[in-house]
Scaffold this motif. Sequence first.
Motif, PDB file in Angstrom:
ATOM      1  N   GLY A   1       0.790  -1.217   0.000  1.00  0.00           N
ATOM      2  CA  GLY A   1       0.000   0.000   0.000  1.00  0.00           C
ATOM      3  C   GLY A   1       0.824   1.269   0.000  1.00  0.00           C
ATOM      4  N   LYS A   2       2.141   1.167  -0.052  1.00  0.00           N
ATOM      5  CA  LYS A   2       2.980   2.355   0.008  1.00  0.00           C
ATOM      6  C   LYS A   2       3.548   2.679  -1.354  1.00  0.00           C
TER       7      LYS A   2
ATOM      8  N   GLY B   1      -2.882  -1.590  10.545  1.00  0.00           N
ATOM      9  CA  GLY B   1      -2.564  -0.561   9.553  1.00  0.00           C
ATOM     10  C   GLY B   1      -3.601  -0.365   8.475  1.00  0.00           C
ATOM     11  N   GLY B   2      -4.656  -1.172   8.431  1.00  0.00           N
ATOM     12  CA  GLY B   2      -5.676  -0.973   7.411  1.00  0.00           C
ATOM     13  C   GLY B   2      -6.474  -2.218   7.098  1.00  0.00           C
ATOM     14  N   GLN B   3      -7.203  -2.147   5.993  1.00  0.00           N
ATOM     15  CA  GLN B   3      -8.089  -3.228   5.568  1.00  0.00           C
ATOM     16  C   GLN B   3      -7.875  -3.525   4.092  1.00  0.00           C
TER      17      GLN B   3
ATOM     18  N   GLY C   1      -9.585  -3.372  -3.326  1.00  0.00           N
ATOM     19  CA  GLY C   1      -9.083  -2.150  -2.707  1.00  0.00           C
ATOM     20  C   GLY C   1      -8.663  -2.359  -1.280  1.00  0.00           C
ATOM     21  N   GLY C   2      -8.356  -1.229  -0.645  1.00  0.00           N
ATOM     22  CA  GLY C   2      -7.932  -1.280   0.737  1.00  0.00           C
ATOM     23  C   GLY C   2      -7.951   0.103   1.353  1.00  0.00           C
ATOM     24  N   THR C   3      -7.584   0.146   2.639  1.00  0.00           N
ATOM     25  CA  THR C   3      -7.499   1.405   3.355  1.00  0.00           C
ATOM     26  C   THR C   3      -6.151   1.488   4.054  1.00  0.00           C
ATOM     27  N   GLY C   4      -5.818   2.669   4.533  1.00  0.00           N
ATOM     28  CA  GLY C   4      -4.575   2.842   5.273  1.00  0.00           C
ATOM     29  C   GLY C   4      -3.372   2.435   4.451  1.00  0.00           C
TER      30      GLY C   4
END
Length: 158
Positions: free
Chosen positions: A25-26, A106-108, A127-130
């Motif tokens: 995610g980064k 850290g997220g979902q 998708g995702g979060t965080g």
Amino acid sequence: MKRFASITALTAVALAVALSVGAWGKGQGNGHKKGHGHTVTVIEHATTDVTTDTGAAGDSAGDVLTFANDVFDAADANKVGTDSGYCIRTVAGSTYECNWTVFLPGGQITVEGPFYDAKDSTIAITGGTGRYRHVRGTMDLQSRQGGTKYAFVFHPNS
């Protein structure tokens, strides 16, 4: 219940993937993601799956499978998160269409796609979060131990 466990297992795999490949995610600069291309596996323990009969008695289109299970690392030794989701029966005796979320530090991560009663599935990572907000790709769902556990094998886009 085993069908629902498979869906829950997918969520668990997403969780383990997120933990194992946290850099997904980064995004960096030009959009490339650290960890891009790594396959990650997690194991879901399908202990809470429940099917609600909504139409004709027994297994029929429209029945709803719900779950919220623990997810473990690839070695099936350490809990790495949880999942929560649902599936709608689309073809009796054969197929569900599912949506669920894997909750990780850290997220979902969210996934969506078909779950088959008698064969493995490939589902979209939607998708995702965080820290997982840029995660996309596919997840393979593989039944283990007669549907009491499921391996989620995540394949990020390259």
